[in-house]
Design an enzyme around this catalytic site. Structure first.
Site, PDB file in Angstrom:
ATOM      1  N   HIS A  45      14.408   3.500 -15.535  1.00 40.98           N
ATOM      2  CA  HIS A  45      13.933   4.621 -14.711  1.00 40.98           C
ATOM      3  C   HIS A  45      14.960   5.738 -14.841  1.00 40.98           C
ATOM      4  CE1 HIS A  45      11.009   1.972 -12.618  1.00 40.98           C
ATOM      5  NE2 HIS A  45      11.908   1.050 -12.912  1.00 40.98           N
ATOM      6  N   GLU A 104       8.201  -9.166  -9.620  1.00 42.43           N
ATOM      7  CA  GLU A 104       9.631  -8.935  -9.360  1.00 42.43           C
ATOM      8  C   GLU A 104       9.915  -9.545  -7.979  1.00 42.43           C
ATOM      9  OE1 GLU A 104      10.751  -4.841  -8.642  1.00 42.43           O
ATOM     10  OE2 GLU A 104      12.895  -5.227  -8.963  1.00 42.43           O
ATOM     11  N   HIS A 143       5.060  -2.820 -13.046  1.00 39.49           N
ATOM     12  CA  HIS A 143       5.993  -3.761 -12.425  1.00 39.49           C
ATOM     13  C   HIS A 143       5.153  -4.822 -11.719  1.00 39.49           C
ATOM     14  CE1 HIS A 143       8.901  -0.653 -13.188  1.00 39.49           C
ATOM     15  NE2 HIS A 143       9.851  -1.199 -12.454  1.00 39.49           N
ATOM     16  N   HIS A 155      12.719  -0.661 -20.232  1.00 37.01           N
ATOM     17  CA  HIS A 155      12.563  -0.605 -18.766  1.00 37.01           C
ATOM     18  C   HIS A 155      13.764   0.126 -18.178  1.00 37.01           C
ATOM     19  CE1 HIS A 155      11.397  -3.001 -14.867  1.00 37.01           C
ATOM     20  NE2 HIS A 155      11.896  -1.804 -14.568  1.00 37.01           N
ATOM     21  N   ASP A 184      17.005  -1.093 -16.119  1.00 38.36           N
ATOM     22  CA  ASP A 184      16.264  -0.699 -14.912  1.00 38.36           C
ATOM     23  C   ASP A 184      16.821   0.580 -14.285  1.00 38.36           C
ATOM     24  OD1 ASP A 184      14.173  -0.959 -13.124  1.00 38.36           O
ATOM     25  OD2 ASP A 184      14.981  -2.678 -12.053  1.00 38.36           O
ATOM     26  N   ASP A 185      17.839   0.456 -13.447  1.00 40.17           N
ATOM     27  CA  ASP A 185      18.465   1.606 -12.771  1.00 40.17           C
ATOM     28  C   ASP A 185      19.983   1.463 -12.889  1.00 40.17           C
ATOM     29  OD1 ASP A 185      15.990   2.790 -11.310  1.00 40.17           O
ATOM     30  OD2 ASP A 185      15.928   0.648 -10.865  1.00 40.17           O
TER      31      ASP A 185
HETATM   32  N1  HPA Z   1      11.200  -2.039  -8.990  1.00 40.47           N
HETATM   33  C1  HPA Z   1      10.318  -1.243  -8.395  1.00 40.47           C
HETATM   34  N2  HPA Z   1      10.450   0.070  -8.367  1.00 40.47           N
HETATM   35  C2  HPA Z   1      11.505   0.629  -8.962  1.00 40.47           C
HETATM   36  C3  HPA Z   1      12.446  -0.155  -9.586  1.00 40.47           C
HETATM   37  C4  HPA Z   1      12.275  -1.556  -9.621  1.00 40.47           C
HETATM   38  O1  HPA Z   1      13.068  -2.347 -10.167  1.00 40.47           O
HETATM   39  N3  HPA Z   1      13.378   0.709 -10.068  1.00 40.47           N
HETATM   40  C5  HPA Z   1      12.988   1.951  -9.750  1.00 40.47           C
HETATM   41  N4  HPA Z   1      11.848   1.909  -9.073  1.00 40.47           N
HETATM   42 ZN    ZN Z   2      11.982  -1.001 -12.729  1.00 39.83          ZN
END
Ligand code: HPA
Ligand code: ZN
Length: 335
Positions: free
Chosen positions: A16, A197, A194, A14, A275-276
């Site tokens: 991006h 969350e 996703h 996971h 994630d990011d």
């Molecule tokens: N959630 C939703 N969209 C996203 C995320 C995330 O954690 N990271 C990058 N786009």
């Molecule tokens: Zn994500």
């Protein structure tokens, strides 16, 4: 413990790629491409990363992506992430990209995918890191737009293993994308999304039942539905959990409140991911350390996160076995 984590073989599911854009590279690309950004230094960029929820992050994340214009930019972005993988002993990674973030600005699908895949190929040969690529649809845009994006991806089908769904979960539930996911699965793409969350546990159920996903990204709100938790454990439906992301975006206020270790001990196929990382302050090792600091674990439990990720990955059984052997060997040598 920290040395065990540092050298533990890791698998990321996971990530991006646009979220791995560090402020320094953002600055370099802004200058190279003569794109205006509303910051005077990388430090100013970092100071702007104070998020209150998912949307407050997404606004700044899409703005950051504006500096990405040419194939070389996507190559440089991806290569920088892969070098970080090497440092963290990430041996396999399955990367998300958001084509609509770029095609909406007039950047060709081909430019994006060629830049990313050239870096992935170089990482395989020079760094020994294997990878897969997953294309995400932006859920705040229409399903029609997603279907058009799927059409653009078809000529590159052999470079893309699956489709995903990201961006704003509130108000854009999985079922909004029923038809595009049906078409994608029919075309041979694997599906992930996703869900759970910021959205309710029902989104996790619907991602599984309606979109036909093989993994759920995040999924931490599953705990609001006890029967769902039991079902996720029973079916070994993987959850790609992102601990530092969750605390930065206030899904959990503190890492001590995070439920990932509780879910691991209930037998769910939970995994640790970044994630990011450029926005949330940490790559894979940082995420493992943050969880382990808040929730003391055995070596075997830490290694189980990698074994779960191998089980959940989109590679062949033979490849899975080869990766799992590396992990088993590592744990045995630290007994
Ligand atoms: N959630 C939703 N969209 C996203 C995320 C995330 O954690 N990271 C990058 N786009
Ligand atoms: Zn994500």
């Amino acid at each position: 413990m920290h040395s065990f984590i540092q050298h533990l073989p890791k698998v990321e599911l996971h990530l991006h790629i646009e979220g791995s854009l560090e402020p320094e590279l953002m600055f370099e690309l802004a200058q190279r491409n003569q794109v205006e950004i509303p910051f005077n230094s990388p430090e100013e960029v970092r100071n702007a990363y104070q998020f209150t929820n998912l949307q407050s992050f997404l606004d700044i994340y899409y703005q950051g992506a504006n500096v990405l214009l040419h194939e070389q930019d996507f190559f440089d972005l991806t290569w920088a992430y892969l070098l970080r993988c090497k440092q963290d002993n990430v041996i396999h990674t399955e990367i998300f990209f958001d084509p609509q973030t770029h095609t909406a600005r007039g950047v060709a699908f081909k430019t994006v995918i060629e830049g990313i895949t050239k870096a992935l190929e170089q990482a395989k040969s020079e760094l020994g890191i294997s990878s897969q690529l997953i294309m995400c649809f932006l859920r705040h845009l229409s399903e029609e737009d997603a279907i058009e994006t799927l059409q653009q991806a078809l000529p590159y089908k052999e470079k893309i293993v699956g489709v995903g769904l990201d961006s704003s979960e509130q108000g854009h539930p999985p079922e909004k994308f029923t038809e595009v996911f049906r078409q994608a699965r029919e075309a041979g793409f694997l599906a992930v999304a996703h869900a759970g969350e910021e959205g309710p546990a029902l989104n996790i159920r619907n991602a599984i039942d309606i979109l036909g996903v093989k993994r759920v990204d995040h999924g931490v709100r599953c705990v609001e539905d006890e029967a769902l938790v039991a079902e996720l454990a029973e079916t070994r439906m993987p959850l790609t959990v992102c601990p530092l992301s969750n605390t930065k975006l206030k899904v959990f206020q503190e890492m001590t409140e995070h439920n990932i270790v509780e879910l691991l001990r209930k037998g769910l196929c939970v995994t640790i991911n970044s994630d990011d990382p450029a926005y949330f302050g940490g790559y894979m090792t940082d995420n493992f350390n943050a969880v382990a600091n808040a929730h003391p674990m055995t070596h075997a439990e830490l290694a189980q996160f990698t074994l779960n990720a191998i089980e959940a990955s989109f590679i062949s059984d033979a490849e899975k076995q080869a990766l799992a052997e590396k992990v088993d060997h590592y744990v045995a040598s630290h007994a």
